[in-house]
Design a protein around this motif. Structure first.
Motif, PDB file in Angstrom:
ATOM      1  N   SER A 162      16.641  60.791  14.571  1.00  0.00           N
ATOM      2  CA  SER A 162      15.786  60.081  13.613  1.00  0.00           C
ATOM      3  C   SER A 162      15.868  60.667  12.210  1.00  0.00           C
ATOM      4  O   SER A 162      15.223  60.172  11.287  1.00  0.00           O
ATOM      5  N   GLY A 163      16.655  61.762  12.067  1.00  0.00           N
ATOM      6  CA  GLY A 163      16.811  62.390  10.766  1.00  0.00           C
ATOM      7  C   GLY A 163      15.822  63.491  10.475  1.00  0.00           C
ATOM      8  O   GLY A 163      15.762  63.997   9.351  1.00  0.00           O
ATOM      9  N   HIS A 164      15.030  63.892  11.470  1.00  0.00           N
ATOM     10  CA  HIS A 164      14.040  64.954  11.284  1.00  0.00           C
ATOM     11  C   HIS A 164      14.650  66.316  11.609  1.00  0.00           C
ATOM     12  O   HIS A 164      15.418  66.459  12.558  1.00  0.00           O
ATOM     13  N   ALA A 165      14.286  67.318  10.822  1.00  0.00           N
ATOM     14  CA  ALA A 165      14.753  68.684  11.059  1.00  0.00           C
ATOM     15  C   ALA A 165      13.986  69.299  12.228  1.00  0.00           C
ATOM     16  O   ALA A 165      12.752  69.152  12.313  1.00  0.00           O
ATOM     17  N   ARG A 166      14.684  69.955  13.100  1.00  0.00           N
ATOM     18  CA  ARG A 166      14.090  70.607  14.261  1.00  0.00           C
ATOM     19  C   ARG A 166      14.614  72.030  14.375  1.00  0.00           C
ATOM     20  O   ARG A 166      15.760  72.313  14.012  1.00  0.00           O
ATOM     21  N   VAL A 167      13.778  72.913  14.879  1.00  0.00           N
ATOM     22  CA  VAL A 167      14.186  74.296  15.123  1.00  0.00           C
ATOM     23  C   VAL A 167      14.022  74.563  16.616  1.00  0.00           C
ATOM     24  O   VAL A 167      12.921  74.422  17.165  1.00  0.00           O
ATOM     25  N   ILE A 168      15.110  74.951  17.249  1.00  0.00           N
ATOM     26  CA  ILE A 168      15.146  75.079  18.704  1.00  0.00           C
ATOM     27  C   ILE A 168      15.503  76.505  19.102  1.00  0.00           C
ATOM     28  O   ILE A 168      16.449  77.096  18.571  1.00  0.00           O
ATOM     29  N   TYR A 192       8.291  76.982  17.961  1.00  0.00           N
ATOM     30  CA  TYR A 192       9.532  76.212  17.912  1.00  0.00           C
ATOM     31  C   TYR A 192       9.300  74.776  18.376  1.00  0.00           C
ATOM     32  O   TYR A 192       8.388  74.496  19.161  1.00  0.00           O
ATOM     33  N   ASP A 193      10.141  73.880  17.913  1.00  0.00           N
ATOM     34  CA  ASP A 193      10.026  72.475  18.317  1.00  0.00           C
ATOM     35  C   ASP A 193      10.404  72.280  19.773  1.00  0.00           C
ATOM     36  O   ASP A 193       9.926  71.353  20.434  1.00  0.00           O
ATOM     37  N   ALA A 194      11.287  73.132  20.277  1.00  0.00           N
ATOM     38  CA  ALA A 194      11.685  73.069  21.684  1.00  0.00           C
ATOM     39  C   ALA A 194      12.284  74.414  22.071  1.00  0.00           C
ATOM     40  O   ALA A 194      12.761  75.166  21.214  1.00  0.00           O
TER      41      ALA A 194
END
Length: 219
Positions: A162-168, A192-194
């Motif tokens: 979706s174009g969103h920044a995530r930190v895993i 963290y996002d995941a």
């Protein structure tokens, strides 16, 4: 003086940054395709052949070590000449006592990156081991004998479909991890996002599931 390809320079930068990496990781990250864009049917063989040339040119070193549960794995490190080729200083050697976990972390990152790419994620940056700690503490004052929270083995910064920044976060767990260690790490990773948990055995994966309530996969 051998002709250095763009892939050679990326590989040297990778080795300077991470100090060492097992051959299968180097193959998966840099030799899935040939220079002409065609898919390599045997990335490990392609990697081995190119690494021999880079080694003969004094740009890398190869060391055969016996790693836990992995058999003999070739670990590559960039010496002074290789580091200079990409404008970097020679990295300090990887301590032998941490090499097993370091190699497993590399393999965990390759596995998670592949899964995320299949889901349509795009990788932006990644941090392993001491890089994670440095990133987490950047710009923060520290004191002597200060205690720190648990740091993940690796962190990926990605963009989702979706174009969103995530930190895993990625954590590799072995049988030696106690119940308390798992609980502490899970709590520290809540920002963290995941979190992707990977384990050495199915039994460890089951213990992660029962302790932190998140699924884990065997490496």
């Amino acid at each position: 003086c051998m002709m250095r390809t763009d892939r050679d320079l990326k590989l040297l930068s990778f080795l300077v940054t991470h100090k060492a990496a097992p051959l299968d990781v180097v193959a998966a990250r840099f030799f899935r395709t040939a220079p002409n864009g065609a898919e390599n049917t045997d990335p490990v063989r392609a990697a081995s052949e190119r690494l021999k040339k880079l080694s003969a040119a004094g740009l890398i070193q190869t060391t055969r070590r016996r790693l836990a549960k992995q058999g003999d794995v070739v670990v590559d490190a960039a010496p002074a000449q290789g580091a200079a080729a990409v404008g970097e200083r020679t990295p300090p050697p990887m301590p032998v006592r941490t090499l097993d976990h370091h190699a497993a972390t590399h393999r965990a990152v390759v596995k998670v990156r592949s899964q995320l790419e299949d889901l349509g994620y795009q990788g932006e940056a990644e941090y392993l081991d001491t890089q994670v700690r440095a990133m987490s503490l950047a710009g923060k004052p520290t004191q002597k004998n200060q205690t720190f929270p648990c740091f993940a083995d690796a962190v990926l910064q990605v963009t989702d479909p979706s174009g969103h920044a995530r930190v895993i976060a990625i954590e590799y767990v072995t049988a030696r991890y106690t119940f308390e260690m798992l609980k502490t790490k899970a709590a520290a990773f809540s920002a963290y996002d995941a979190v992707y948990w990977l384990s050495d055995t199915p039994q460890t994966a089951a213990r992660i599931q029962s302790t932190v309530g998140q699924a884990a996969s065997c490496l």
